[in-house]
Design a protein around this motif. Structure first.
Motif, PDB file in Angstrom:
ATOM      1  N   UNK A  13       0.643  -1.485   0.239  1.00 57.99           N
ATOM      2  CA  UNK A  13      -0.020   0.030  -0.030  1.00 57.99           C
ATOM      3  C   UNK A  13       0.881   1.126   0.057  1.00 57.99           C
ATOM      4  N   UNK A  14       2.157   1.167  -0.280  1.00 61.81           N
ATOM      5  CA  UNK A  14       3.161   2.182  -0.290  1.00 61.81           C
ATOM      6  C   UNK A  14       3.299   2.772  -1.932  1.00 61.81           C
ATOM      7  N   UNK A  15       3.315   3.723  -2.275  1.00 66.37           N
ATOM      8  CA  UNK A  15       3.746   4.230  -3.409  1.00 66.37           C
ATOM      9  C   UNK A  15       5.212   5.017  -3.356  1.00 66.37           C
ATOM     10  N   UNK A  16       6.090   4.342  -4.105  1.00 65.00           N
ATOM     11  CA  UNK A  16       7.333   4.913  -4.051  1.00 65.00           C
ATOM     12  C   UNK A  16       7.695   5.663  -5.415  1.00 65.00           C
ATOM     13  N   UNK A  17       8.324   7.031  -5.220  1.00 64.39           N
ATOM     14  CA  UNK A  17       8.919   7.672  -6.076  1.00 64.39           C
ATOM     15  C   UNK A  17      10.052   7.948  -6.103  1.00 64.39           C
ATOM     16  N   UNK A  18      10.961   7.780  -7.139  1.00 61.38           N
ATOM     17  CA  UNK A  18      12.448   7.992  -6.955  1.00 61.38           C
ATOM     18  C   UNK A  18      12.961   8.901  -8.396  1.00 61.38           C
ATOM     19  N   UNK A  19      13.280   9.836  -7.845  1.00 64.36           N
ATOM     20  CA  UNK A  19      13.991  11.005  -8.742  1.00 64.36           C
ATOM     21  C   UNK A  19      15.137  10.571  -9.460  1.00 64.36           C
ATOM     22  N   UNK A  20      14.884  10.585 -10.773  1.00 60.69           N
ATOM     23  CA  UNK A  20      15.877   9.747 -11.416  1.00 60.69           C
ATOM     24  C   UNK A  20      16.524  10.675 -12.761  1.00 60.69           C
ATOM     25  N   UNK A  21      17.505  11.561 -12.221  1.00 59.68           N
ATOM     26  CA  UNK A  21      18.280  12.436 -13.127  1.00 59.68           C
ATOM     27  C   UNK A  21      19.483  12.306 -12.577  1.00 59.68           C
ATOM     28  N   UNK A  22      20.226  11.517 -12.775  1.00 57.92           N
ATOM     29  CA  UNK A  22      21.575  11.055 -11.885  1.00 57.92           C
ATOM     30  C   UNK A  22      22.396  12.146 -12.756  1.00 57.92           C
ATOM     31  N   UNK A  23      22.471  12.345 -13.740  1.00 59.31           N
ATOM     32  CA  UNK A  23      23.806  13.249 -14.515  1.00 59.31           C
ATOM     33  C   UNK A  23      23.877  14.624 -13.790  1.00 59.31           C
ATOM     34  N   UNK A  24      22.714  14.808 -13.312  1.00 54.64           N
ATOM     35  CA  UNK A  24      22.646  16.330 -12.554  1.00 54.64           C
ATOM     36  C   UNK A  24      22.460  16.375 -11.092  1.00 54.64           C
ATOM     37  N   UNK A  25      22.786  15.148 -10.491  1.00 52.36           N
ATOM     38  CA  UNK A  25      22.425  14.713  -9.181  1.00 52.36           C
ATOM     39  C   UNK A  25      21.009  15.190  -8.830  1.00 52.36           C
ATOM     40  N   UNK A  26      20.001  14.772  -9.802  1.00 50.95           N
ATOM     41  CA  UNK A  26      18.698  15.179  -9.546  1.00 50.95           C
ATOM     42  C   UNK A  26      18.354  16.485  -9.433  1.00 50.95           C
ATOM     43  N   UNK A  27      19.066  17.366 -10.097  1.00 45.58           N
ATOM     44  CA  UNK A  27      18.625  18.887 -10.098  1.00 45.58           C
ATOM     45  C   UNK A  27      17.138  18.862 -10.716  1.00 45.58           C
ATOM     46  N   UNK A  28      16.533  19.802  -9.752  1.00 49.37           N
ATOM     47  CA  UNK A  28      15.051  20.172  -9.959  1.00 49.37           C
ATOM     48  C   UNK A  28      14.709  20.761 -11.090  1.00 49.37           C
ATOM     49  N   UNK A  29      14.514  20.222 -12.375  1.00 44.82           N
ATOM     50  CA  UNK A  29      14.159  21.224 -13.203  1.00 44.82           C
ATOM     51  C   UNK A  29      12.422  21.437 -13.244  1.00 44.82           C
ATOM     52  N   UNK A  30      11.791  22.289 -13.810  1.00 43.92           N
ATOM     53  CA  UNK A  30      10.255  22.232 -13.894  1.00 43.92           C
ATOM     54  C   UNK A  30       9.933  20.951 -14.371  1.00 43.92           C
ATOM     55  N   UNK A  31      10.599  20.364 -15.364  1.00 44.70           N
ATOM     56  CA  UNK A  31      10.085  18.959 -15.930  1.00 44.70           C
ATOM     57  C   UNK A  31      10.038  18.030 -14.541  1.00 44.70           C
TER      58      UNK A  31
END
Ligand code: CAA
Length: 258
Positions: A13-31
């Motif tokens: 019952x757990x939803x798991x979300x993994x940021x996956x933009x490794x080349x930029x250390x998961x930099x948070x773009x608007x996308x």
């Protein structure tokens, strides 16, 4: 089609979300934020999900907002798009609990994203900081407001003005994270915590989250009344009847989440 920037999985019952933009250390773009918000909303609406976990990689939860994207923007560019509003701000309207599982760097917008979650469990290699001042800006996604509430004005000033990083042990001492675990145990420990939360009655979980957030955001008189009215409201649920009956009958409750 571009590869997804946020990996979506379900564990019970757990939803798991993994940021996956490794080349930029998961930099948070608007996308990244748009995908994240969409995935969070989907889990929030899914009645088979009772809690959400947000994580990054072992090296970086997220190294902040995307500096390459921001570097050329003018005042009008950020003002007109209401940068850090929109889908960024919408994350605080997720009703189900969200746990941040932080390993490695949580800097700038990454630290703010972790603080936006309901609580943080950190790996022993985690590093937190608000280094925006080195870029000639300030934290823009809640850091100047949430950090002093989480760790005191003195420590928040120290971190925000000097741009230094705080390791996991200091973050736990300061109250920013609820627990620190060895890196290799991080995901097991967080999924276990989320699974426990997801086994509870969903209406009471949501009301508990709303009440704790009110304590953090409102005045004491208003927030005590908010808590009491929500406590009263839970007596309209089947789960309250089941939870108390099960206690009296010395058995485990069977919640129907209604
Ligand atoms: N945005 C865009 N790209 C980033 C990034 C960011 N926030 N952080 C790291 N990257 C990129 C680097 O440019 C580098 O790319 P290349 O390989 O193409 O050169 C790659 O990720 C790996 O980074 P490093 O080589 O720098 O890795 P490192 O291990 O030597 O250092 C680090 C790691 C200390 C985290 C360092 O990358 C760093 O200081 N990053 C920036 C942290 C920062 O200033 N964050 C605040 C951003 S502003 C903000 O968040 C505003 C807000 O309040 C919302």
């Amino acid at each position: 089609m571009n590869a997804p920037l946020v990996k979506v999985e379900v564990r019970g019952r757990v939803g798991l979300l993994t940021l996956d933009r490794p080349k930029t250390l998961n930099a948070l773009s608007n996308e990244v934020i748009n995908e994240l918000a969409e995935a969070m909303r989907a889990f929030d609406a899914d009645e088979n999900i009772g809690a959400i976990v947000l994580t990054g990689s072992e090296k970086a939860f997220a190294a902040g907002a995307d500096i390459s994207a921001m570097q050329g923007w003018s005042y009008m560019d950020v003002y007109k798009q209401d940068y850090l509003g929109g889908n960024w701000e919408s994350l605080k309207r997720i009703r189900k609990p969200v746990i941040a599982a932080v390993a490695g760097y949580a800097l700038g917008g990454g630290c703010e994203l972790a603080m936006q979650c309901d609580f943080i469990i950190a790996a022993d290699n985690a590093k937190f900081g608000q280094p925006e001042i080195k870029l000639g800006v300030i934290p823009g996604y809640g850091g100047t407001q949430r950090l002093p509430r989480a760790i005191s004005k003195a420590k928040a000033m120290d971190l925000i003005l000097t741009a230094r990083m705080m390791d996991a042990e200091e973050a736990e001492r300061a109250g920013l994270v609820s627990r620190v675990v060895p890196l290799e145990r991080l995901m097991d420990e967080v999924i276990e915590a989320a699974t426990i939360i997801a086994s509870m009655s969903l209406p009471s979980v949501i009301m508990a989250k709303e009440c704790v957030n009110m304590a953090y955001e409102g005045s004491l008189n208003d927030t005590l009344m908010f808590e009491r009215r929500n406590f009263h409201a839970l007596f309209a649920t089947e789960d309250q009847k089941e939870g108390m009956k099960a206690f009296v009958e010395k058995r485990k409750p069977e919640f129907k989440h209604q």
